[in-house]
Design an enzyme around this catalytic site. Structure first.
Site, short mmCIF file in Angstrom:
data_model
loop_
_atom_site.label_atom_id
_atom_site.label_comp_id
_atom_site.label_asym_id
_atom_site.label_seq_id
_atom_site.Cartn_x
_atom_site.Cartn_y
_atom_site.Cartn_z
N GLU A 141 0.76 -1.28 0.32
CA GLU A 141 -0.02 0.39 -0.09
C GLU A 141 0.68 0.96 -0.12
OE1 GLU A 141 -3.55 0.75 -0.40
OE2 GLU A 141 -2.05 2.29 -0.37
N ASP B 245 4.43 0.69 -4.75
CA ASP B 245 3.55 0.07 -6.05
C ASP B 245 3.78 -1.68 -5.82
OD1 ASP B 245 2.34 -1.10 -8.26
OD2 ASP B 245 2.59 1.02 -9.70
N ASP C 183 -8.80 0.34 -7.05
CA ASP C 183 -9.10 1.91 -7.88
C ASP C 183 -10.51 1.21 -8.90
OD1 ASP C 183 -8.28 4.08 -5.79
OD2 ASP C 183 -6.97 2.25 -5.92
N LYS D 153 -13.51 6.51 -15.55
CA LYS D 153 -13.29 6.76 -17.06
C LYS D 153 -12.94 5.72 -17.79
CE LYS D 153 -14.09 11.49 -14.73
NZ LYS D 153 -13.52 12.49 -14.50
N ASP E 10 -17.66 -3.67 -5.82
CA ASP E 10 -18.92 -2.89 -6.03
C ASP E 10 -18.91 -2.41 -7.40
OD1 ASP E 10 -17.62 -0.97 -5.09
OD2 ASP E 10 -19.15 0.40 -4.22
N THR F 219 -14.14 -4.70 4.64
CA THR F 219 -12.85 -3.77 4.35
C THR F 219 -13.59 -2.53 4.26
OG1 THR F 219 -13.44 -3.38 2.04
CG2 THR F 219 -11.55 -4.88 2.23
N ARG F 220 -12.58 -1.63 4.82
CA ARG F 220 -13.47 0.14 4.76
C ARG F 220 -14.10 0.11 3.88
NH1 ARG F 220 -10.12 5.36 7.21
NH2 ARG F 220 -9.34 3.26 9.05
N TYR F 221 -13.42 -0.69 2.53
CA TYR F 221 -14.26 0.09 1.26
C TYR F 221 -15.83 -0.33 1.08
CZ TYR F 221 -14.83 1.53 -3.84
OH TYR F 221 -15.06 1.76 -5.22
N GLU F 222 -15.54 -1.19 1.67
CA GLU F 222 -16.80 -2.36 1.46
C GLU F 222 -18.11 -1.58 2.73
OE1 GLU F 222 -16.09 -6.63 2.80
OE2 GLU F 222 -18.05 -7.01 1.65
C1 SAM Z 1 -10.14 1.92 -3.53
S1 SAM Z 1 -8.82 1.62 -1.83
C2 SAM Z 1 -9.74 0.11 -1.02
C3 SAM Z 1 -9.12 0.01 0.21
C4 SAM Z 1 -9.04 -1.63 0.78
N1 SAM Z 1 -8.69 -2.37 0.19
C5 SAM Z 1 -10.36 -1.57 1.52
O1 SAM Z 1 -11.63 -1.89 0.62
O2 SAM Z 1 -10.72 -0.68 1.97
C6 SAM Z 1 -7.65 1.39 -3.46
C7 SAM Z 1 -5.45 1.42 -3.13
O3 SAM Z 1 -5.03 0.01 -3.57
C8 SAM Z 1 -4.06 0.44 -3.87
N2 SAM Z 1 -3.59 0.07 -4.70
C9 SAM Z 1 -3.70 0.80 -5.81
N3 SAM Z 1 -2.92 0.53 -6.87
C10 SAM Z 1 -2.02 -0.10 -6.57
C11 SAM Z 1 -0.64 -0.61 -6.51
N4 SAM Z 1 -0.54 -0.48 -7.57
N5 SAM Z 1 0.05 -1.21 -5.40
C12 SAM Z 1 -0.13 -1.49 -3.70
N6 SAM Z 1 -1.37 -0.57 -4.02
C13 SAM Z 1 -2.38 -0.29 -4.72
C14 SAM Z 1 -4.29 2.82 -3.45
O4 SAM Z 1 -3.60 2.91 -3.03
C15 SAM Z 1 -5.28 2.79 -2.31
O5 SAM Z 1 -5.34 2.86 -0.81
#
Ligand code: SAM
Length: 242
Positions: free
Chosen positions: A87, A114, A136, A140, A172, A210-213
Site C-alpha cells: 500500500e 506500488d 481503484d 472513466k 461493488d 474492508t472499509r471500502y466495502e
Molecule cells: C479503493 S482503495 C481500497 C482499499 C481497501 N482494499 C479497502 O477495500 O478498503 C484501493 C487501494 O489500493 C491501493 N493501490 C492502488 N494501486 C496499487 C498498487 N499498484 N499497489 C499497491 N496498492 C495499490 C490504493 O493506494 C488504495 O489505497
C-alpha cells in the site's frame, strides 16, 4: 490527478498521502515501519520467507490494503501464515501499523509502494493466496488502463501464485467486476471457482469486511466476490473456464 513517474518501474496513479498524520501516527511511521518494511534488493531476487523473523507455513499477499483492517484480521486469524501487504498510501500504512501494535501481530510485513515493483523482485510460485480488494475502479473509459487488474499484472499474479493458490477479488463497481472477469477467465492458468450466482454474490465464510466495502454497503451497493484457483504450474487444464 497526475501519474507519478517511476524511472525504475511502472507508472502509478494514486494518492501517497491524505490529511497530515497525527503525531502518534507519524511516530509509528518513523519508529515501527523501518522494522516491518520490505526493502527491495538493489539487484537479484527477494526470497519472501526471509522478510519474516520466524518460519511460517505459507505467505499470503494483499495488494492495496487501504486501512489494513482486512489484512490485520486475517493475520490475527492465521498466525502461522506470513502476510505481505502492499500500500503506497501512507495514512493507510500508519493505520495498519497501529492495528499490528494493538493486536501484537508478528506475521505482517509491509511494502509501502506500488505492488508491481515488489512483483518484479520476487521469484515464482511464492504466494498461497492473493487478495486484491476494491482496487481503484477508475470508472472513466480513458482511465481503464490504470486499473490494477490488467494483462501485465495477471501475468505477474499467475507467476507468483503457487500451485492451487487462490486469488480473491471483490468490488461493488460492476463495470470493473466485468473487466476483471474478462481479464481473468480468459487465462488458462486460472479457474474461476463460482459454480452458481450464489458463489459470487455472497462473501466467502472467512471474509472480513474492508472499509471500502462498508462504505459501499452503507450506500446500498452490493459487491461481487471473485475467487480463482491457480492450476499447477506447467499443466494444461482439462476443463474450461466459464
Ligand atoms: C479503493 S482503495 C481500497 C482499499 C481497501 N482494499 C479497502 O477495500 O478498503 C484501493 C487501494 O489500493 C491501493 N493501490 C492502488 N494501486 C496499487 C498498487 N499498484 N499497489 C499497491 N496498492 C495499490 C490504493 O493506494 C488504495 O489505497
Amino acid at each position: 490527478m497526475t501519474g507519478e513517474k517511476n524511472h525504475d518501474g511502472p507508472q502509478w496513479y494514486g494518492r501517497r498521502q491524505g490529511h497530515k498524520l497525527r503525531p502518534s501516527r507519524q511516530a509509528l511511521i518513523d519508529q515501527r515501519l523501518p522494522d516491518l518494511r520490505i526493502v527491495l534488493p538493489e539487484d537479484g531476487v527477494l526470497d519472501p520467507q526471509t522478510v519474516f523473523s520466524k518460519s511460517l507455513r505459507d505467505i499470503w499477499l494483499e495488494v492495496g490494503f487501504g486501512g489494513g483492517e482486512h489484512l490485520a484480521a486475517q493475520a490475527r486469524a492465521n498466525p502461522d501464515i506470513g502476510f505481505i501487504g502492499c500500500e503506497p498510501f501512507i495514512n493507510g500504512v500508519a493505520n495498519l501499523l497501529s492495528l499490528i501494535d494493538q493486536g501484537g501481530l508478528t506475521n505482517v510485513r509491509i511494502f509501502d509502494d506500488d505492488a508491481r515493483k515488489l512483483f518484479a523482485a520476487l521469484p515464482g510460485a511464492v504466494f498461497g493466496r492473493v487478495y486484491a480488494l476494491y482496487t481503484d475502479p477508475w470508472p472513466k473509459k480513458r482511465h481503464h488502463r490504470r486499473r490494477f487488474i490488467s494483462d501485465d499484472t495477471t501475468d505477474s499474479l499467475v507467476r507468483l501464485m503457487k500451485d492451487g493458490a487462490e486469488l480473491r477479488l471483490a468490488h461493488d463497481h460492476m463495470g470493473y467486476v466485468g473487466w476483471m472477469l474478462e481479464h481473468l477467465t480468459g487465462r488458462p492458468e486460472l479457474q474461476w471457482q463460482a459454480k452458481s450466482k450464489r458463489d459470487w454474490v455472497e462473501a466467502p465464510p472467512d471474509w472480513v469486511e474492508t472499509r471500502y466495502e462498508q462504505k459501499a454497503k452503507a450506500r446500498g451497493l452490493r459487491s461481487a466476490y471473485l475467487c480463482f484457483k491457480r492450476w499447477p504450474h506447467g499443466t494444461v487444464p482439462l476443463v474450461e473456464n466459464h
